[in-house]
Motif scaffolding. Structure first.
Motif, PDB file in Angstrom:
ATOM      1  N   LEU A 165     112.404 137.045  55.497  1.00 54.35           N
ATOM      2  CA  LEU A 165     111.205 137.884  55.483  1.00 54.35           C
ATOM      3  C   LEU A 165     111.419 139.247  54.816  1.00 54.35           C
ATOM      4  N   ALA A 166     112.548 139.883  55.090  1.00 55.85           N
ATOM      5  CA  ALA A 166     112.752 141.241  54.564  1.00 55.85           C
ATOM      6  C   ALA A 166     112.644 141.303  53.039  1.00 55.85           C
ATOM      7  N   PRO A 167     113.333 140.428  52.283  1.00 55.63           N
ATOM      8  CA  PRO A 167     113.168 140.481  50.825  1.00 55.63           C
ATOM      9  C   PRO A 167     111.766 140.111  50.356  1.00 55.63           C
ATOM     10  N   LEU A 168     111.098 139.221  51.062  1.00 61.47           N
ATOM     11  CA  LEU A 168     109.735 138.868  50.693  1.00 61.47           C
ATOM     12  C   LEU A 168     108.795 140.056  50.864  1.00 61.47           C
ATOM     13  N   ILE A 169     108.929 140.746  51.969  1.00 55.41           N
ATOM     14  CA  ILE A 169     108.089 141.915  52.229  1.00 55.41           C
ATOM     15  C   ILE A 169     108.372 143.002  51.197  1.00 55.41           C
ATOM     16  N   ALA A 170     109.655 143.188  50.852  1.00 51.56           N
ATOM     17  CA  ALA A 170     110.017 144.198  49.859  1.00 51.56           C
ATOM     18  C   ALA A 170     109.477 143.858  48.475  1.00 51.56           C
ATOM     19  N   ASP A 171     109.397 142.570  48.163  1.00 51.34           N
ATOM     20  CA  ASP A 171     108.970 142.132  46.831  1.00 51.34           C
ATOM     21  C   ASP A 171     107.482 141.838  46.746  1.00 51.34           C
ATOM     22  N   PHE A 172     106.760 142.046  47.831  1.00 57.17           N
ATOM     23  CA  PHE A 172     105.316 141.781  47.828  1.00 57.17           C
ATOM     24  C   PHE A 172     104.637 142.677  46.786  1.00 57.17           C
ATOM     25  N   PRO A 173     103.645 142.169  46.065  1.00 60.21           N
ATOM     26  CA  PRO A 173     102.967 142.982  45.051  1.00 60.21           C
ATOM     27  C   PRO A 173     102.392 144.274  45.635  1.00 60.21           C
ATOM     28  N   ASP A 174     102.429 145.317  44.844  1.00 54.54           N
ATOM     29  CA  ASP A 174     101.872 146.610  45.252  1.00 54.54           C
ATOM     30  C   ASP A 174     100.367 146.582  44.969  1.00 54.54           C
ATOM     31  N   ILE A 175      99.596 146.224  45.983  1.00 57.90           N
ATOM     32  CA  ILE A 175      98.141 146.090  45.850  1.00 57.90           C
ATOM     33  C   ILE A 175      97.489 147.256  46.573  1.00 57.90           C
ATOM     34  N   ARG A 176      96.789 148.091  45.832  1.00 55.89           N
ATOM     35  CA  ARG A 176      96.209 149.298  46.420  1.00 55.89           C
ATOM     36  C   ARG A 176      94.694 149.238  46.538  1.00 55.89           C
ATOM     37  N   ARG A 177      94.118 148.092  46.172  1.00 55.40           N
ATOM     38  CA  ARG A 177      92.667 147.917  46.275  1.00 55.40           C
ATOM     39  C   ARG A 177      92.383 146.687  47.134  1.00 55.40           C
ATOM     40  N   HIS A 178      91.185 146.640  47.697  1.00 54.84           N
ATOM     41  CA  HIS A 178      90.820 145.477  48.492  1.00 54.84           C
ATOM     42  C   HIS A 178      90.428 144.332  47.563  1.00 54.84           C
ATOM     43  N   GLY A 179      90.313 143.160  48.123  1.00 60.87           N
ATOM     44  CA  GLY A 179      89.914 141.992  47.350  1.00 60.87           C
ATOM     45  C   GLY A 179      91.048 141.002  47.184  1.00 60.87           C
ATOM     46  N   SER A 180      90.717 139.834  46.633  1.00 60.37           N
ATOM     47  CA  SER A 180      91.690 138.779  46.352  1.00 60.37           C
ATOM     48  C   SER A 180      92.081 138.825  44.885  1.00 60.37           C
ATOM     49  N   PHE A 181      93.367 138.664  44.616  1.00 64.29           N
ATOM     50  CA  PHE A 181      93.872 138.751  43.256  1.00 64.29           C
ATOM     51  C   PHE A 181      94.653 137.485  42.911  1.00 64.29           C
ATOM     52  N   PRO A 182      94.314 136.812  41.803  1.00 64.95           N
ATOM     53  CA  PRO A 182      95.112 135.656  41.377  1.00 64.95           C
ATOM     54  C   PRO A 182      96.574 136.062  41.232  1.00 64.95           C
ATOM     55  N   VAL A 183      97.470 135.222  41.710  1.00 63.18           N
ATOM     56  CA  VAL A 183      98.873 135.602  41.760  1.00 63.18           C
ATOM     57  C   VAL A 183      99.435 135.899  40.375  1.00 63.18           C
ATOM     58  N   ASP A 184      98.908 135.232  39.335  1.00 59.59           N
ATOM     59  CA  ASP A 184      99.464 135.451  37.998  1.00 59.59           C
ATOM     60  C   ASP A 184      98.981 136.743  37.350  1.00 59.59           C
ATOM     61  N   THR A 185      98.131 137.502  38.046  1.00 57.96           N
ATOM     62  CA  THR A 185      97.712 138.806  37.527  1.00 57.96           C
ATOM     63  C   THR A 185      98.518 139.945  38.150  1.00 57.96           C
ATOM     64  N   LEU A 186      99.476 139.615  39.005  1.00 55.18           N
ATOM     65  CA  LEU A 186     100.204 140.627  39.772  1.00 55.18           C
ATOM     66  C   LEU A 186     101.668 140.690  39.357  1.00 55.18           C
ATOM     67  N   SER A 187     102.286 141.826  39.653  1.00 55.48           N
ATOM     68  CA  SER A 187     103.721 142.001  39.437  1.00 55.48           C
ATOM     69  C   SER A 187     104.425 141.974  40.789  1.00 55.48           C
ATOM     70  N   TYR A 188     105.581 141.307  40.840  1.00 56.03           N
ATOM     71  CA  TYR A 188     106.309 141.187  42.095  1.00 56.03           C
ATOM     72  C   TYR A 188     107.762 140.851  41.811  1.00 56.03           C
ATOM     73  N   GLY A 189     108.574 140.954  42.852  1.00 56.64           N
ATOM     74  CA  GLY A 189     110.000 140.753  42.715  1.00 56.64           C
ATOM     75  C   GLY A 189     110.421 139.299  42.823  1.00 56.64           C
ATOM     76  N   PRO A 190     111.729 139.037  42.672  1.00 58.18           N
ATOM     77  CA  PRO A 190     112.226 137.656  42.616  1.00 58.18           C
ATOM     78  C   PRO A 190     112.062 136.863  43.908  1.00 58.18           C
ATOM     79  N   ALA A 191     112.187 137.503  45.056  1.00 58.46           N
ATOM     80  CA  ALA A 191     112.017 136.769  46.312  1.00 58.46           C
ATOM     81  C   ALA A 191     110.585 136.268  46.443  1.00 58.46           C
ATOM     82  N   PHE A 192     109.632 137.122  46.091  1.00 56.24           N
ATOM     83  CA  PHE A 192     108.228 136.710  46.153  1.00 56.24           C
ATOM     84  C   PHE A 192     107.953 135.620  45.121  1.00 56.24           C
TER      85      PHE A 192
END
Length: 200
Positions: A25-52
């Protein structure tokens, strides 16, 4: 997941509280995309780390699909998938609904390290009229997974919450036109919100 029984009333669902191992869980939480707005975002439009990224691959893979097929006694082999990510609630989410008829199975995976508020806890309901008439309440804690078969009885919702509320939503849907339409809608909404961060 295989060891957890499927609940049949008031609709088919399963809740697995340690769907993701605690040590992952810890690496997944750390690598979660930085989303600062509400709403649903297609995963391929986001930036995230290797664990995610590895989690996205696992959710999109055949092993999970086969486990879901086995649990719900359903063939999803020809059903396309849609994977979206949420990072925040705006106080307008959570109204009672069943999901659209184009969705076959909905799988929610939460990624919040702690959850203390009463708001934002998803409730699986006996009917459409009352959030207090529920059979199960699911706190959106990291690693907890909920999956259900969409039907005319699959009512669910939560009390409005404003703030960080992280989740992934995986849907098996009826056809690829649904995926194209939903991706287009989500991307258009995301562009509007980027242009106007105060938009609802």
């Amino acid at each position: 997941m295989r060891a957890t029984p499927l609940v049949r009333y008031p609709f088919d669902f399963i809740v697995v509280e340690e769907f993701v191992r605690r040590d992952a869980l810890a690496p997944l939480i750390a690598d979660f995309p930085d989303i600062r707005r509400h709403g649903s975002f297609p995963v391929d439009t986001l930036s995230y780390g290797p664990a995610f990224a590895r989690l996205v691959g696992a959710l999109s893979g055949a092993t999970l699909r086969r486990a879901v097929e086995e649990k719900f006694d359903i063939d999803l082999g020809d059903c396309p998938t849609l994977l979206t990510v949420r990072g925040r609630g705006d106080g307008k989410d959570g109204g009672i609904h069943t999901d659209s008829a184009t969705k076959i199975i909905t799988l929610l995976l939460y990624m919040n390290p702690v959850w203390e508020p009463a708001e934002g806890r998803l409730r699986l309901l006996r009917g459409p009229g009352n959030l207090e008439d529920y059979v199960r309440e699911v706190a959106p804690l990291a690693g907890t997974m909920l999956a259900f078969r969409r039907s005319e009885r699959s009512f669910h919702g939560h009390y409005p919450y404003v703030g960080e509320r992280r989740s992934l939503q995986l849907n098996w849907v009826t056809d690829r036109a649904v995926v194209r339409r939903e991706l287009s809608r989500h991307r258009w909404s995301a562009r509007l919100k980027a242009l106007n961060p105060l938009s609802s």
